[in-house]
Design a protein around this motif. Structure first.
Motif, short mmCIF file in Angstrom:
data_model
loop_
_atom_site.label_atom_id
_atom_site.label_comp_id
_atom_site.label_asym_id
_atom_site.label_seq_id
_atom_site.Cartn_x
_atom_site.Cartn_y
_atom_site.Cartn_z
N LEU A 454 1.51 -1.14 0.16
CA LEU A 454 0.03 -0.62 0.06
C LEU A 454 1.09 1.02 -0.23
CD1 LEU A 454 -2.87 -0.84 2.11
CD2 LEU A 454 -3.02 -0.98 -0.37
N PRO A 455 1.90 1.36 1.00
CA PRO A 455 2.80 2.29 0.29
C PRO A 455 3.09 2.78 -0.63
CG PRO A 455 3.28 1.61 3.00
CD PRO A 455 1.99 0.49 1.97
N ILE A 456 4.17 1.59 -1.75
CA ILE A 456 3.98 1.85 -2.03
C ILE A 456 2.72 2.36 -3.55
CG2 ILE A 456 5.20 0.54 -4.47
CD1 ILE A 456 6.36 -1.37 -2.46
N VAL A 457 2.24 1.87 -3.93
CA VAL A 457 0.68 2.69 -4.13
C VAL A 457 0.87 3.98 -4.18
CG1 VAL A 457 -1.42 2.11 -5.12
CG2 VAL A 457 -0.29 0.28 -4.97
N PHE A 458 0.44 4.25 -2.92
CA PHE A 458 0.60 5.44 -1.73
C PHE A 458 1.10 5.76 -2.50
CE2 PHE A 458 -2.34 4.10 1.62
CZ PHE A 458 -3.52 3.18 1.15
N LEU A 460 3.80 6.46 -5.54
CA LEU A 460 3.83 6.47 -7.07
C LEU A 460 2.13 7.23 -6.94
CD1 LEU A 460 4.40 2.83 -8.16
CD2 LEU A 460 5.74 4.83 -8.00
N ILE A 461 1.33 7.17 -6.29
CA ILE A 461 -0.27 8.39 -6.76
C ILE A 461 0.06 9.56 -6.78
CG2 ILE A 461 -2.49 8.37 -6.31
CD1 ILE A 461 -2.44 5.82 -6.26
N TYR A 462 1.46 9.45 -5.20
CA TYR A 462 1.17 11.03 -4.82
C TYR A 462 2.02 11.76 -5.41
CZ TYR A 462 1.62 14.72 -1.39
OH TYR A 462 1.43 15.89 -0.75
N HIS A 463 2.94 11.39 -5.96
CA HIS A 463 3.97 11.70 -6.91
C HIS A 463 3.56 12.24 -7.70
CE1 HIS A 463 8.06 13.13 -8.09
NE2 HIS A 463 7.60 12.17 -8.93
N LYS A 464 2.89 11.56 -8.57
CA LYS A 464 2.35 11.64 -9.41
C LYS A 464 1.40 13.20 -9.94
CE LYS A 464 0.30 10.15 -13.60
NZ LYS A 464 -0.75 8.53 -14.00
#
Length: 478
Positions: A454-458, A460-464
């Motif tokens: 989950l932190p990886i997904v969060f 990647l989304i936040y950075h985008k």
């Protein structure tokens, strides 16, 4: 790799040998206690060859070099600085002098339980093996293995006996605490045995009002119930602190020729009175208060409490107040036989590893940021989160750390939904599997994987969407 040159650069970056109070190393980190913490140059240290990160925690400047490399750097550093080698314990002791009273107080709780963890883990693993033999329906059997096979029943009985250390946990806590506070640890053992004396009534039954009959001592007008302190972790710690200080006081006041006889005798009598009159009841209040908070978060507040509990554990690590948690876990094991905090620790730590890997995927290939992120993630697999927190997740922005904590919260929710509990404490990550209640191991693994992903997904989304300071896109220049 020129270790002599690395050591020289480190020495210059921390203000020279005259600024070194003590130095040691652990498996991955060079640990330094400086006389003046304002003199070290963090940026320079981070750019030294082999350095994978720098952070300051618990009064120590810690430079991450990694397994094997740190040994060579340390040997060269000690030679360059012209100082004697120190143990990690020596450095911790020196660092405590630079800590505030509150931080030192919480650190004391950690010191008490660190020495006990191997025994607690061993006993917990033995109980885990025992549960395999007494769990009904395992391996498709009707009933348990102990119900079907004599050898399994005998092994279960044997394991129950040799894991007895958890039944006498206050004894070990009193020993370790008395030693930690500067007293005679043998007197601590005596105190611990008083806490669980078999001729005293059962405290759990007494507190619940189910004890058949209660006898009382009448001392100086005080009616003291003749009840033991099974599971009395906080009474053990508080009384041990008093005992250690009182023993030192007596040693100074009693004539030396009588010290051997009077000091231990008076210390035991006065400390035992203090236990039953003051610190036992006070310890019960402390334990009840902390237990109520933990119980509210995990049991009364349901999944929301579990989310908050797991999410807040790593912020406690940053402040140094997480050391208190071990005593709560010990209290849970003593009173219930299970520890629901260990799975929450596991997801909180692995989530920071996931956040570090999120930053790894944002970093340019073959960059130092990617190297540091990967090497900082690995320790989280065995329960060490500091490298990931300080070298990656808080390095340039607090966002990775926060997203890691949020991921941990969801992992905590999963652990709560499936009632994952451990039989001991002190192990998380992959080693933690060995002390998880066997029927729940699969959910422990799934919960940890969820907290990692989950932190990886969060991130990647936040950075985008918004971008994260310190992240380097793969196609961007370092």
């Amino acid at each position: 790799m020129d270790y002599q040159n690395i050591a020289k650069e480190v020495l210059l970056a921390v203000g020279g040998k005259e600024n070194i109070q003590s130095a040691a190393h652990c498996v991955t980190r060079l640990r330094l206690v400086l006389k003046d913490n304002s003199k070290y140059d963090k940026e320079t240290l981070e750019n030294i060859e082999g350095s994978k990160g720098v952070f300051f925690n618990s009064g120590q400047l810690q430079v991450i070099f990694g397994t094997g490399v740190v040994d060579q750097v340390y040997a060269a550093f000690v030679k360059q600085a012209g100082i004697e080698s120190s143990s990690v314990a020596d450095v911790k002791s020196a660092a405590q002098k630079n800590q505030g009273k509150v931080q030192e107080f919480f650190k004391a709780f950690s010191d008490i339980f660190v020495a006990l963890i191997p025994g607690i883990v061993g006993c917990a693993m033995i109980l885990g093996l025992r549960s395999l033999f007494i769990t009904e329906g395992i391996f498709g059997l009707t009933g348990s293995m102990a119900d079907n096979y004599r050898w399994a029943a005998d092994l279960a009985s044997f394991f129950n006996i040799i894991a007895t250390g958890l039944n006498f946990l206050p004894v070990f806590v009193a020993y370790s605490a008395t030693k930690r506070f500067g007293g005679n640890p043998v007197l601590g053992i005596i105190l611990g045995l008083i806490l669980v004396h078999p001729d005293l009534g059962n405290r759990f039954e007494f507190m619940q009002g189910t004890l058949d009959s209660v006898k009382y001592w009448d001392f100086f007008g005080f009616n003291i119930p003749q009840v033991a302190f099974q599971g009395g972790i906080f009474p053990a710690i508080l009384t041990s602190l008093f005992m250690a200080k009182f023993e030192l006081f007596l040693t100074k006041k009693v004539p030396q020729i009588l010290t051997f006889i009077l000091v231990p005798t008076i210390t035991i009598i006065v400390s035992a009175l203090a236990l039953f009159l003051v610190f036992g009841p006070l310890g019960d209040i402390v334990a009840a208060g902390i237990g109520a908070c933990a119980d509210f978060l995990y049991n009364k507040a349901g999944v929301f409490g579990a989310f908050a509990f797991a999410g807040l554990l790593q912020p406690l690590v940053i402040t140094g107040t997480h050391h208190m948690i071990g005593s709560i876990e010990a209290q849970l094991i003593s009173s219930t036989g299970f520890n629901y905090i260990q799975p929450l620790w596991a997801v909180s730590i692995i989530a920071q590893g996931g956040a570090a890997m999120g930053m790894f995927f944002l970093a340019k290939k073959k960059s130092k940021r990617r190297e540091v992120a990967l090497s900082s993630f690995v320790p989280t697999l065995v329960g060490v989160s500091e490298p990931a927190i300080f070298a990656v997740n808080l390095k340039d922005s607090i966002i990775p750390f926060i997203l890691g904590a949020i991921g941990a919260g969801f992992g905590g929710v999963y652990m709560k939904l499936f009632d994952v509990k451990a039989l001991g404490f002190g192990l998380t990550g992959i080693p933690g599997i060995t002390i998880v209640n066997p029927p729940q191991v699969i959910h422990y693994v799934i919960g940890c994987l969820l907290s990692f992903v989950l932190p990886i997904v969060f991130i990647l989304i936040y950075h985008k969407v918004k971008g994260i300071a310190g992240a380097e896109l793969k196609n961007a220049a370092l």
